[in-house]
Scaffold this motif. Structure first.
Motif, PDB file in Angstrom:
ATOM      1  N   VAL A  66       1.658 -10.480   0.696  1.00  0.00           N
ATOM      2  CA  VAL A  66       1.636  -9.222   1.449  1.00  0.00           C
ATOM      3  C   VAL A  66       0.593  -9.277   2.547  1.00  0.00           C
ATOM      4  O   VAL A  66       0.844  -8.874   3.688  1.00  0.00           O
ATOM      5  N   ARG A  67      -0.583  -9.790   2.234  1.00  0.00           N
ATOM      6  CA  ARG A  67      -1.655  -9.892   3.226  1.00  0.00           C
ATOM      7  C   ARG A  67      -1.229 -10.728   4.426  1.00  0.00           C
ATOM      8  O   ARG A  67      -1.421 -10.327   5.577  1.00  0.00           O
ATOM      9  N   THR A  68      -0.593 -11.861   4.166  1.00  0.00           N
ATOM     10  CA  THR A  68      -0.149 -12.736   5.253  1.00  0.00           C
ATOM     11  C   THR A  68       0.907 -12.060   6.104  1.00  0.00           C
ATOM     12  O   THR A  68       0.879 -12.130   7.343  1.00  0.00           O
ATOM     13  N   ARG A  69       1.875 -11.395   5.458  1.00  0.00           N
ATOM     14  CA  ARG A  69       2.923 -10.713   6.209  1.00  0.00           C
ATOM     15  C   ARG A  69       2.329  -9.630   7.114  1.00  0.00           C
ATOM     16  O   ARG A  69       2.730  -9.480   8.268  1.00  0.00           O
ATOM     17  N   GLN A  70       1.400  -8.864   6.594  1.00  0.00           N
ATOM     18  CA  GLN A  70       0.819  -7.782   7.390  1.00  0.00           C
ATOM     19  C   GLN A  70       0.034  -8.325   8.580  1.00  0.00           C
ATOM     20  O   GLN A  70       0.025  -7.730   9.657  1.00  0.00           O
ATOM     21  N   GLN A  71      -0.615  -9.461   8.408  1.00  0.00           N
ATOM     22  CA  GLN A  71      -1.386 -10.044   9.498  1.00  0.00           C
ATOM     23  C   GLN A  71      -0.502 -10.634  10.591  1.00  0.00           C
ATOM     24  O   GLN A  71      -0.841 -10.573  11.777  1.00  0.00           O
ATOM     25  N   LEU A  72       0.661 -11.190  10.211  1.00  0.00           N
ATOM     26  CA  LEU A  72       1.463 -11.971  11.158  1.00  0.00           C
ATOM     27  C   LEU A  72       2.718 -11.282  11.666  1.00  0.00           C
ATOM     28  O   LEU A  72       3.199 -11.621  12.745  1.00  0.00           O
ATOM     29  N   GLU A  73       3.283 -10.333  10.951  1.00  0.00           N
ATOM     30  CA  GLU A  73       4.528  -9.711  11.368  1.00  0.00           C
ATOM     31  C   GLU A  73       4.229  -8.536  12.289  1.00  0.00           C
ATOM     32  O   GLU A  73       3.965  -7.425  11.847  1.00  0.00           O
ATOM     33  N   GLU A  74       4.282  -8.806  13.590  1.00  0.00           N
ATOM     34  CA  GLU A  74       3.902  -7.805  14.585  1.00  0.00           C
ATOM     35  C   GLU A  74       4.765  -6.551  14.516  1.00  0.00           C
ATOM     36  O   GLU A  74       4.299  -5.454  14.751  1.00  0.00           O
ATOM     37  N   GLY A  75       6.054  -6.717  14.227  1.00  0.00           N
ATOM     38  CA  GLY A  75       6.949  -5.578  14.243  1.00  0.00           C
ATOM     39  C   GLY A  75       6.968  -4.765  12.969  1.00  0.00           C
ATOM     40  O   GLY A  75       7.602  -3.720  12.904  1.00  0.00           O
ATOM     41  N   ARG A  76       6.262  -5.222  11.932  1.00  0.00           N
ATOM     42  CA  ARG A  76       6.301  -4.535  10.647  1.00  0.00           C
ATOM     43  C   ARG A  76       5.314  -3.372  10.639  1.00  0.00           C
ATOM     44  O   ARG A  76       4.151  -3.523  10.981  1.00  0.00           O
ATOM     45  N   THR A  77       5.806  -2.203  10.261  1.00  0.00           N
ATOM     46  CA  THR A  77       4.932  -1.048  10.093  1.00  0.00           C
ATOM     47  C   THR A  77       4.132  -1.211   8.811  1.00  0.00           C
ATOM     48  O   THR A  77       4.696  -1.547   7.758  1.00  0.00           O
ATOM     49  N   SER A  78       2.836  -0.973   8.900  1.00  0.00           N
ATOM     50  CA  SER A  78       1.983  -1.133   7.723  1.00  0.00           C
ATOM     51  C   SER A  78       2.395  -0.133   6.647  1.00  0.00           C
ATOM     52  O   SER A  78       2.581   1.054   6.914  1.00  0.00           O
ATOM     53  N   LYS A  79       2.564  -0.607   5.440  1.00  0.00           N
ATOM     54  CA  LYS A  79       2.893   0.228   4.295  1.00  0.00           C
ATOM     55  C   LYS A  79       1.853  -0.017   3.231  1.00  0.00           C
ATOM     56  O   LYS A  79       1.045  -0.922   3.329  1.00  0.00           O
ATOM     57  N   ASN A  80       1.892   0.834   2.197  1.00  0.00           N
ATOM     58  CA  ASN A  80       0.964   0.540   1.116  1.00  0.00           C
ATOM     59  C   ASN A  80       1.411  -0.736   0.409  1.00  0.00           C
ATOM     60  O   ASN A  80       2.565  -1.148   0.481  1.00  0.00           O
ATOM     61  N   ILE A  81       0.477  -1.361  -0.262  1.00  0.00           N
ATOM     62  CA  ILE A  81       0.688  -2.697  -0.812  1.00  0.00           C
ATOM     63  C   ILE A  81       1.866  -2.739  -1.771  1.00  0.00           C
ATOM     64  O   ILE A  81       2.708  -3.646  -1.707  1.00  0.00           O
ATOM     65  N   PHE A  82       1.941  -1.765  -2.647  1.00  0.00           N
ATOM     66  CA  PHE A  82       2.970  -1.819  -3.685  1.00  0.00           C
ATOM     67  C   PHE A  82       4.361  -1.548  -3.125  1.00  0.00           C
ATOM     68  O   PHE A  82       5.350  -2.117  -3.607  1.00  0.00           O
ATOM     69  N   SER A  83       4.457  -0.732  -2.075  1.00  0.00           N
ATOM     70  CA  SER A  83       5.745  -0.528  -1.406  1.00  0.00           C
ATOM     71  C   SER A  83       6.214  -1.822  -0.759  1.00  0.00           C
ATOM     72  O   SER A  83       7.395  -2.169  -0.812  1.00  0.00           O
ATOM     73  N   GLN A  84       5.279  -2.550  -0.164  1.00  0.00           N
ATOM     74  CA  GLN A  84       5.667  -3.797   0.489  1.00  0.00           C
ATOM     75  C   GLN A  84       6.012  -4.874  -0.526  1.00  0.00           C
ATOM     76  O   GLN A  84       6.917  -5.684  -0.298  1.00  0.00           O
ATOM     77  N   LEU A  85       5.307  -4.908  -1.647  1.00  0.00           N
ATOM     78  CA  LEU A  85       5.687  -5.833  -2.723  1.00  0.00           C
ATOM     79  C   LEU A  85       7.119  -5.576  -3.170  1.00  0.00           C
ATOM     80  O   LEU A  85       7.912  -6.510  -3.333  1.00  0.00           O
ATOM     81  N   ALA A  86       7.457  -4.293  -3.353  1.00  0.00           N
ATOM     82  CA  ALA A  86       8.805  -3.929  -3.784  1.00  0.00           C
ATOM     83  C   ALA A  86       9.839  -4.288  -2.722  1.00  0.00           C
ATOM     84  O   ALA A  86      10.947  -4.754  -3.038  1.00  0.00           O
TER      85      ALA A  86
END
Length: 308
Positions: A32-52
């Motif tokens: 999740v940390r890597t995706r949030q750092q690198l995916e420019e188009g992704r809206t930040s979500k809470n960690i558990f929502s993104q895991l799901a």
């Protein structure tokens, strides 16, 4: 020589093994940390929502993509760091002064960076294979497929040369203050806790807490540099910047495009992942070191304490 002793080897084995165990246990948080750092188009979500979300779209394999090369790199990295730190400390800081620990930590981390940076370049790319990164002109170019760590090292070295293998090394050298701050804070707080407990060995829970606080301090202070480092290792391109742009130009670009908060994108996931991983690593490190000392050196636990 004090640099080449069984004691230093034991600390290196324990540090490498402890970090590998901790990362394996908490790896989806690192995804999740890597995706949030690198995916420019992704809206930040809470960690558990993104895991799901990742699990729903990509299955369990998505959460654990790139685990083996990360564990390999982390083991090698921490082996080098712990061996260097404890070896240099025995020579240059037998009294274990906090400021000298900080300086030795920076030097040890620098040795680690120059030794293992190619491993981290490849494992960042392995982790993001098949994942769309960026939007519009910010989409990174399609890359070759890497079969594993050795194949990745071979292909990056062939296609991008030495500069490719050491992408992000400058940021990594700046980030040597991170493990240095972490280790200095950990050692200082551990010694203080032991004094407060009358010299008794700390419990696993106390070691976990001390490790968590130490890593939190180091992570918050250095996170913007870690964000830039991840983008450099992945090979991100930025409008109006040269392909191998430096640390400061990239940070200024992010501030212009996303504001100051852009420098802290993914911090929540990073804190949860890295703090828990570091705390668990220190617990494993202490326990593994005690066992390995007993096996290799036949010494009692009281002797171990003199080496920390």
């Amino acid at each position: 020589m004090e640099l080449f002793t069984y004691s230093n080897l034991v600390h290196a084995i324990a540090g490498g093994s402890g970090s590998a165990v901790a990362m394996s246990a908490l790896y989806p948080l690192d995804t999740v940390r890597t995706r949030q750092q690198l995916e420019e188009g992704r809206t930040s979500k809470n960690i558990f929502s993104q895991l799901a979300e990742i699990y729903k779209q990509e299955g369990l394999a998505g959460l654990y993509r790139g685990l083996l090369p990360v564990v390999e790199s982390l083991y090698c990295s921490n082996f080098v760091y712990f061996y260097s730190f404890h070896g240099l400390r025995r020579v240059a800081n037998p009294d274990k002064e906090a400021l000298r620990d900080l300086l030795l930590g920076v030097l040890s981390a620098s040795i680690n960076v120059m030794t293992t940076n190619p491993l981290w370049v490849v494992n960042t790319r392995l982790k993001m294979q098949g994942v769309k990164v960026g939007t519009g002109s910010q989409i990174s170019p399609v890359r070759r497929r890497y079969k594993g760590m050795l194949d990745g090292l071979r292909q990056v070295g062939r296609d991008e040369g030495v500069a490719g293998l050491w992408s992000g090394a400058a940021s990594s050298l700046v980030l040597t203050v991170n493990p240095a701050i972490q280790f200095m804070a950990y050692e200082a707080m551990k010694r203080q806790a032991q004094r407060m407990s009358g010299g008794r060995q700390l419990s696993s829970l106390a070691v976990f807490g001390v490790g968590a606080v130490a890593k939190t301090i180091a992570t918050v202070l250095t996170y913007p540099i870690q964000l830039v480092q991840a983008k450099q290792r992945h090979g991100h391109t930025f409008d109006g910047l040269p392909q191998k742009a430096g640390l400061i130009p990239i940070m200024l670009y992010i501030v212009r495009r996303h504001g100051v908060q852009g420098l802290f994108k993914g911090l929540e996931a990073k804190l949860l992942q890295t703090v828990l991983t570091a705390a668990l690593m220190f617990v494993c490190y202490e326990k593994i070191a005690a066992i390995v000392f007993a096996l290799l050196m036949g010494k009692k636990e009281t002797v171990l304490q003199k080496n920390f």
